[in-house]
Design an enzyme around this catalytic site. Structure first.
Site, short mmCIF file in Angstrom:
data_model
loop_
_atom_site.label_atom_id
_atom_site.label_comp_id
_atom_site.label_asym_id
_atom_site.label_seq_id
_atom_site.Cartn_x
_atom_site.Cartn_y
_atom_site.Cartn_z
CG MET A 19 18.94 8.82 -32.15
SD MET A 19 18.57 10.16 -33.31
CE MET A 19 17.29 11.05 -32.41
CB CYS A 102 24.12 -0.27 -31.36
SG CYS A 102 25.45 0.94 -31.55
CG HIS A 171 17.48 0.68 -38.80
ND1 HIS A 171 17.50 2.02 -38.53
CD2 HIS A 171 18.22 0.50 -39.91
CE1 HIS A 171 18.24 2.64 -39.44
NE2 HIS A 171 18.69 1.73 -40.30
N GLY A 205 13.77 3.90 -40.19
CA GLY A 205 14.76 4.00 -41.25
C GLY A 205 14.32 4.89 -42.39
CG ASP A 206 16.29 5.55 -45.29
OD1 ASP A 206 17.22 5.86 -44.52
OD2 ASP A 206 16.43 4.77 -46.25
NE ARG A 229 20.09 8.14 -39.94
CZ ARG A 229 20.45 7.66 -41.12
NH1 ARG A 229 21.60 8.05 -41.67
NH2 ARG A 229 19.69 6.81 -41.76
#
Length: 345
Positions: A19, A102, A171, A205-206, A229
Protein backbone atom coordinates in the site's frame (compact mmCIF):
# COMPACT_ATOMS: atom_id res chain seq x y z
CA UNK A 1 2.80 -25.58 3.22
CA UNK A 2 2.80 -23.05 0.37
CA UNK A 3 5.84 -22.66 -1.86
CA UNK A 4 6.78 -19.56 -3.89
CA UNK A 5 10.00 -20.50 -5.57
CA UNK A 6 12.34 -21.30 -2.69
CA UNK A 7 10.14 -19.48 -0.14
CA UNK A 8 8.14 -21.70 2.20
CA UNK A 9 5.02 -20.23 3.81
CA UNK A 10 2.63 -21.86 6.27
CA UNK A 11 -0.64 -23.37 5.14
CA UNK A 12 -3.12 -20.62 4.26
CA UNK A 13 -0.69 -17.70 4.65
CA UNK A 14 -1.74 -14.11 5.28
CA UNK A 15 -0.07 -11.48 3.12
CA UNK A 16 0.25 -7.75 3.76
CA UNK A 17 -0.71 -5.87 0.60
CA UNK A 18 1.67 -3.30 -0.87
CA UNK A 19 0.00 0.00 0.00
CA UNK A 20 1.39 3.33 -1.10
CA UNK A 21 2.27 5.56 1.88
CA UNK A 22 1.35 2.73 4.26
CA UNK A 23 3.43 -0.42 3.75
CA UNK A 24 6.79 1.01 4.82
CA UNK A 25 9.36 -0.92 6.91
CA UNK A 26 8.04 0.15 10.36
CA UNK A 27 4.48 -0.85 9.50
CA UNK A 28 5.53 -4.06 7.78
CA UNK A 29 7.48 -5.12 10.85
CA UNK A 30 4.50 -4.47 13.12
CA UNK A 31 2.31 -6.59 10.87
CA UNK A 32 4.94 -9.32 10.83
CA UNK A 33 5.01 -9.37 14.64
CA UNK A 34 1.23 -9.72 14.62
CA UNK A 35 1.12 -12.72 12.32
CA UNK A 36 1.53 -11.59 8.71
CA UNK A 37 3.45 -14.23 6.74
CA UNK A 38 4.64 -12.30 3.68
CA UNK A 39 5.27 -8.57 3.26
CA UNK A 40 5.37 -6.39 0.18
CA UNK A 41 6.93 -2.95 -0.20
CA UNK A 42 5.07 0.06 -1.48
CA UNK A 43 4.99 -0.09 -5.26
CA UNK A 44 8.01 1.41 -7.02
CA UNK A 45 8.10 3.05 -10.43
CA UNK A 46 10.47 1.26 -12.76
CA UNK A 47 11.23 4.55 -14.51
CA UNK A 48 11.98 6.28 -11.21
CA UNK A 49 14.13 3.40 -10.08
CA UNK A 50 16.38 3.34 -13.12
CA UNK A 51 16.70 7.14 -12.93
CA UNK A 52 17.83 6.85 -9.32
CA UNK A 53 14.93 8.89 -7.88
CA UNK A 54 15.48 9.24 -4.15
CA UNK A 55 11.94 8.28 -3.12
CA UNK A 56 12.03 5.17 -5.28
CA UNK A 57 15.40 4.11 -3.93
CA UNK A 58 14.25 4.52 -0.34
CA UNK A 59 11.37 2.14 -0.98
CA UNK A 60 13.94 -0.58 -1.62
CA UNK A 61 14.84 -0.59 2.09
CA UNK A 62 14.08 -3.93 3.71
CA UNK A 63 15.18 -5.37 7.05
CA UNK A 64 15.84 -8.89 8.23
CA UNK A 65 13.07 -8.90 10.83
CA UNK A 66 10.37 -8.47 8.20
CA UNK A 67 11.37 -11.30 5.89
CA UNK A 68 10.10 -12.86 3.77
CA UNK A 69 9.46 -9.67 1.84
CA UNK A 70 8.85 -8.87 -1.81
CA UNK A 71 9.67 -5.65 -3.64
CA UNK A 72 6.92 -4.53 -6.00
CA UNK A 73 7.54 -2.58 -9.21
CA UNK A 74 5.30 -1.17 -11.92
CA UNK A 75 5.76 0.18 -15.41
CA UNK A 76 4.77 -0.18 -19.03
CA UNK A 77 8.10 -0.45 -20.86
CA UNK A 78 9.88 -3.78 -21.24
CA UNK A 79 13.42 -2.42 -21.08
CA UNK A 80 12.69 -0.26 -18.05
CA UNK A 81 11.00 -3.12 -16.22
CA UNK A 82 13.92 -5.44 -16.96
CA UNK A 83 16.43 -2.86 -15.73
CA UNK A 84 14.38 -2.22 -12.60
CA UNK A 85 14.16 -5.96 -11.96
CA UNK A 86 17.93 -6.14 -12.15
CA UNK A 87 18.26 -3.33 -9.60
CA UNK A 88 15.81 -5.07 -7.29
CA UNK A 89 17.75 -8.31 -7.63
CA UNK A 90 20.85 -6.65 -6.17
CA UNK A 91 18.98 -5.47 -3.05
CA UNK A 92 18.28 -9.12 -2.16
CA UNK A 93 14.59 -9.29 -1.30
CA UNK A 94 12.90 -12.68 -1.18
CA UNK A 95 10.87 -12.08 -4.33
CA UNK A 96 9.99 -9.55 -7.02
CA UNK A 97 6.33 -8.62 -7.48
CA UNK A 98 4.81 -6.85 -10.47
CA UNK A 99 1.86 -4.48 -10.07
CA UNK A 100 -0.79 -4.86 -12.75
CA UNK A 101 -3.58 -3.66 -10.50
CA UNK A 102 -3.20 -0.05 -9.34
CA UNK A 103 -6.29 1.76 -10.66
CA UNK A 104 -5.39 5.41 -9.99
CA UNK A 105 -5.28 7.65 -13.05
CA UNK A 106 -1.67 8.78 -12.69
CA UNK A 107 -0.60 5.14 -13.04
CA UNK A 108 -3.27 3.30 -15.06
CA UNK A 109 -3.76 6.01 -17.67
CA UNK A 110 -0.03 6.00 -18.41
CA UNK A 111 -0.10 2.36 -19.41
CA UNK A 112 1.11 0.89 -16.12
CA UNK A 113 -0.57 -0.79 -13.14
CA UNK A 114 -4.13 -1.73 -14.07
CA UNK A 115 -3.64 0.02 -17.41
CA UNK A 116 -1.77 -3.06 -18.62
CA UNK A 117 -5.00 -5.05 -18.28
CA UNK A 118 -6.04 -3.54 -21.61
CA UNK A 119 -3.20 -5.34 -23.37
CA UNK A 120 -2.52 -8.90 -22.22
CA UNK A 121 0.20 -9.39 -24.82
CA UNK A 122 2.05 -6.43 -23.32
CA UNK A 123 1.52 -7.87 -19.83
CA UNK A 124 3.11 -11.12 -20.95
CA UNK A 125 6.08 -9.30 -22.51
CA UNK A 126 6.63 -7.16 -19.41
CA UNK A 127 6.46 -10.20 -17.17
CA UNK A 128 8.81 -12.20 -19.37
CA UNK A 129 11.32 -9.35 -19.31
CA UNK A 130 11.28 -9.32 -15.51
CA UNK A 131 11.55 -13.09 -15.18
CA UNK A 132 14.59 -13.12 -17.46
CA UNK A 133 16.24 -10.18 -15.66
CA UNK A 134 16.24 -11.58 -12.13
CA UNK A 135 17.10 -14.72 -10.22
CA UNK A 136 14.31 -13.96 -7.75
CA UNK A 137 10.89 -15.65 -7.81
CA UNK A 138 8.55 -13.32 -9.72
CA UNK A 139 4.94 -12.89 -8.60
CA UNK A 140 2.10 -10.72 -9.87
CA UNK A 141 -0.70 -8.71 -8.29
CA UNK A 142 -3.59 -7.80 -10.58
CA UNK A 143 -7.36 -7.39 -10.92
CA UNK A 144 -10.16 -9.25 -12.66
CA UNK A 145 -9.89 -7.05 -15.74
CA UNK A 146 -10.26 -3.47 -16.92
CA UNK A 147 -14.07 -3.39 -16.76
CA UNK A 148 -17.09 -5.71 -16.70
CA UNK A 149 -16.70 -6.37 -20.42
CA UNK A 150 -13.08 -7.48 -20.15
CA UNK A 151 -12.71 -9.74 -17.14
CA UNK A 152 -9.78 -11.65 -18.54
CA UNK A 153 -8.18 -12.94 -15.35
CA UNK A 154 -8.46 -16.62 -16.36
CA UNK A 155 -6.45 -16.05 -19.53
CA UNK A 156 -4.04 -13.77 -17.64
CA UNK A 157 -3.37 -16.42 -14.99
CA UNK A 158 -2.56 -19.13 -17.53
CA UNK A 159 -0.34 -16.98 -19.70
CA UNK A 160 1.62 -15.45 -16.82
CA UNK A 161 2.14 -18.87 -15.27
CA UNK A 162 3.42 -20.10 -18.65
CA UNK A 163 6.13 -17.40 -18.72
CA UNK A 164 7.35 -18.20 -15.24
CA UNK A 165 5.57 -16.39 -12.41
CA UNK A 166 5.54 -18.30 -9.12
CA UNK A 167 2.34 -16.94 -7.52
CA UNK A 168 -0.60 -14.71 -8.39
CA UNK A 169 -2.59 -12.39 -6.12
CA UNK A 170 -5.96 -11.28 -7.48
CA UNK A 171 -8.03 -8.33 -6.29
CA UNK A 172 -11.67 -9.18 -6.89
CA UNK A 173 -12.57 -5.96 -8.67
CA UNK A 174 -12.05 -4.47 -12.12
CA UNK A 175 -10.11 -1.28 -12.67
CA UNK A 176 -13.36 0.55 -13.42
CA UNK A 177 -14.67 -0.32 -9.98
CA UNK A 178 -11.66 1.23 -8.24
CA UNK A 179 -12.43 0.26 -4.61
CA UNK A 180 -16.21 0.61 -4.89
CA UNK A 181 -18.83 -2.10 -4.76
CA UNK A 182 -18.26 -5.60 -3.49
CA UNK A 183 -15.23 -7.64 -4.49
CA UNK A 184 -16.20 -10.65 -6.62
CA UNK A 185 -14.22 -13.71 -5.54
CA UNK A 186 -16.03 -16.15 -7.83
CA UNK A 187 -13.55 -15.55 -10.66
CA UNK A 188 -10.66 -15.89 -8.22
CA UNK A 189 -12.07 -19.31 -7.34
CA UNK A 190 -12.31 -20.23 -11.03
CA UNK A 191 -8.62 -19.44 -11.46
CA UNK A 192 -7.73 -21.48 -8.40
CA UNK A 193 -9.80 -24.45 -9.60
CA UNK A 194 -8.41 -24.38 -13.12
CA UNK A 195 -6.58 -27.72 -13.53
CA UNK A 196 -3.89 -25.95 -15.57
CA UNK A 197 -2.97 -23.67 -12.66
CA UNK A 198 -0.37 -25.04 -10.25
CA UNK A 199 1.02 -21.83 -8.72
CA UNK A 200 -0.42 -20.42 -5.45
CA UNK A 201 -3.45 -18.18 -5.91
CA UNK A 202 -4.08 -15.51 -3.27
CA UNK A 203 -7.36 -13.63 -2.93
CA UNK A 204 -7.67 -9.95 -2.06
CA UNK A 205 -10.57 -7.60 -1.47
CA UNK A 206 -12.99 -6.80 1.37
CA UNK A 207 -11.51 -9.09 4.03
CA UNK A 208 -12.27 -7.03 7.12
CA UNK A 209 -12.87 -9.61 9.85
CA UNK A 210 -11.71 -13.06 10.97
CA UNK A 211 -15.16 -14.44 10.21
CA UNK A 212 -15.04 -13.29 6.60
CA UNK A 213 -11.49 -14.59 6.17
CA UNK A 214 -12.54 -18.09 7.22
CA UNK A 215 -15.74 -17.94 5.19
CA UNK A 216 -13.84 -16.96 2.02
CA UNK A 217 -11.15 -19.54 2.69
CA UNK A 218 -13.76 -22.28 2.80
CA UNK A 219 -15.98 -20.95 0.03
CA UNK A 220 -13.38 -20.04 -2.58
CA UNK A 221 -10.51 -22.40 -1.76
CA UNK A 222 -7.71 -19.88 -2.28
CA UNK A 223 -4.20 -20.71 -1.06
CA UNK A 224 -4.05 -17.60 1.13
CA UNK A 225 -5.41 -14.11 1.62
CA UNK A 226 -3.86 -10.69 1.06
CA UNK A 227 -4.96 -8.02 3.53
CA UNK A 228 -4.83 -4.35 2.56
CA UNK A 229 -7.04 -1.61 3.92
CA UNK A 230 -8.22 -3.61 6.94
CA UNK A 231 -4.66 -3.64 8.29
CA UNK A 232 -4.33 0.16 8.31
CA UNK A 233 -4.21 1.12 11.97
CA UNK A 234 -5.02 -2.47 12.86
CA UNK A 235 -2.00 -4.76 12.41
CA UNK A 236 -3.70 -7.12 14.86
CA UNK A 237 -5.99 -8.30 12.04
CA UNK A 238 -3.44 -10.98 11.13
CA UNK A 239 -3.29 -12.58 14.57
CA UNK A 240 -7.08 -12.31 14.88
CA UNK A 241 -7.62 -14.17 11.61
CA UNK A 242 -5.06 -16.86 12.42
CA UNK A 243 -6.54 -17.49 15.84
CA UNK A 244 -10.08 -17.70 14.47
CA UNK A 245 -9.09 -20.03 11.62
CA UNK A 246 -7.30 -22.34 14.06
CA UNK A 247 -9.81 -22.29 16.96
CA UNK A 248 -13.11 -20.83 15.77
CA UNK A 249 -12.86 -18.31 18.61
CA UNK A 250 -12.56 -14.54 18.37
CA UNK A 251 -9.73 -12.83 20.18
CA UNK A 252 -10.67 -9.79 22.25
CA UNK A 253 -9.95 -6.51 20.46
CA UNK A 254 -6.61 -4.82 21.18
CA UNK A 255 -6.57 -2.94 24.46
CA UNK A 256 -5.87 0.77 24.81
CA UNK A 257 -2.44 -0.18 26.16
CA UNK A 258 -1.73 -2.20 23.00
CA UNK A 259 -2.82 0.68 20.79
CA UNK A 260 -0.62 3.15 22.66
CA UNK A 261 2.31 0.73 22.56
CA UNK A 262 1.99 0.28 18.80
CA UNK A 263 1.83 4.06 18.26
CA UNK A 264 5.04 4.48 20.24
CA UNK A 265 6.77 1.56 18.59
CA UNK A 266 5.77 2.69 15.11
CA UNK A 267 7.11 6.18 15.80
CA UNK A 268 10.41 4.87 17.17
CA UNK A 269 10.94 2.68 14.15
CA UNK A 270 9.97 5.47 11.76
CA UNK A 271 12.58 7.72 13.41
CA UNK A 272 15.23 5.00 13.29
CA UNK A 273 14.53 4.52 9.58
CA UNK A 274 13.96 8.08 8.34
CA UNK A 275 15.40 10.35 11.01
CA UNK A 276 13.78 12.46 13.72
CA UNK A 277 11.91 15.09 11.73
CA UNK A 278 10.56 12.86 8.97
CA UNK A 279 9.74 10.04 11.40
CA UNK A 280 7.66 12.25 13.68
CA UNK A 281 5.92 13.93 10.75
CA UNK A 282 5.16 10.59 9.11
CA UNK A 283 3.30 9.43 12.21
CA UNK A 284 0.81 12.29 12.03
CA UNK A 285 -1.19 10.42 9.43
CA UNK A 286 -1.32 7.27 11.55
CA UNK A 287 -2.85 8.34 14.86
CA UNK A 288 -6.47 8.50 13.69
CA UNK A 289 -6.51 4.88 12.55
CA UNK A 290 -4.61 3.52 15.56
CA UNK A 291 -6.84 5.34 18.07
CA UNK A 292 -10.12 4.82 16.24
CA UNK A 293 -12.99 3.79 18.49
CA UNK A 294 -11.90 5.67 21.60
CA UNK A 295 -14.63 8.12 22.66
CA UNK A 296 -13.79 11.82 22.63
CA UNK A 297 -10.33 11.14 21.23
CA UNK A 298 -10.39 14.06 18.78
CA UNK A 299 -8.76 16.49 21.24
CA UNK A 300 -5.81 14.16 21.77
CA UNK A 301 -5.43 13.54 18.05
CA UNK A 302 -5.38 17.27 17.38
CA UNK A 303 -2.63 17.75 19.92
CA UNK A 304 -0.58 14.91 18.49
CA UNK A 305 -0.66 16.51 15.05
CA UNK A 306 1.12 19.61 16.35
CA UNK A 307 4.00 17.94 18.16
CA UNK A 308 7.55 17.84 16.84
CA UNK A 309 9.44 15.68 19.31
CA UNK A 310 9.05 12.01 20.26
CA UNK A 311 9.11 12.92 23.94
CA UNK A 312 6.09 15.20 23.52
CA UNK A 313 4.27 12.55 21.50
CA UNK A 314 4.92 9.85 24.08
CA UNK A 315 3.74 12.17 26.87
CA UNK A 316 0.38 12.67 25.15
CA UNK A 317 0.09 8.95 24.44
CA UNK A 318 0.70 8.32 28.14
CA UNK A 319 -2.14 10.74 28.94
CA UNK A 320 -4.39 8.70 26.67
CA UNK A 321 -3.36 5.54 28.47
CA UNK A 322 -4.27 7.04 31.85
CA UNK A 323 -7.54 8.59 30.66
CA UNK A 324 -8.80 5.38 29.09
CA UNK A 325 -7.46 2.94 31.67
CA UNK A 326 -9.93 0.10 31.98
CA UNK A 327 -11.88 1.16 28.89
CA UNK A 328 -13.00 -1.90 26.97
CA UNK A 329 -12.87 -1.57 23.21
CA UNK A 330 -15.95 -2.86 21.46
CA UNK A 331 -15.57 -5.47 18.77
CA UNK A 332 -16.85 -4.25 15.45
CA UNK A 333 -16.07 -4.97 11.80
CA UNK A 334 -13.08 -2.98 10.65
CA UNK A 335 -14.21 -0.21 8.33
CA UNK A 336 -12.58 -0.31 4.92
CA UNK A 337 -11.64 3.34 4.70
CA UNK A 338 -11.84 5.34 1.50
CA UNK A 339 -8.48 4.75 -0.16
CA UNK A 340 -9.11 5.68 -3.77
CA UNK A 341 -6.17 8.05 -4.10
CA UNK A 342 -3.67 5.45 -2.92
CA UNK A 343 -2.93 2.09 -4.38
CA UNK A 344 -3.03 -0.97 -2.05
CA UNK A 345 -1.97 -3.33 -4.72
Amino acid sequence: MIKIGNITLPEFPLLLAPMEDVSDPPFRTLCKENGADLMYTEFISSEGLIRNAMKCRQKLDIFEEERPVGIQIFGGDEDSMAMAAGIVDVTNPDLLDINYGCPVKKVACKGAGAGVLKDIDLMVRLTTACVKATNLPVTVKTRLGWDDDSKNIEEVAERLQDVGIKALAIHGRTRSQMYKGQADWSLIAKVKNNPRIHIPIFGNGDIDSPQKALEYKNRYGVDGIMIGRAAIGHPWIFREIKHYVQTGELLPPPTVAERVYVCKEHMRRAIAWQGLKVGVNEMRGRYASYLKGLPNIKEFRSRLLLLNSPEEVEAVLDEILVKYEGFEMERAPITLIDYHERCPL
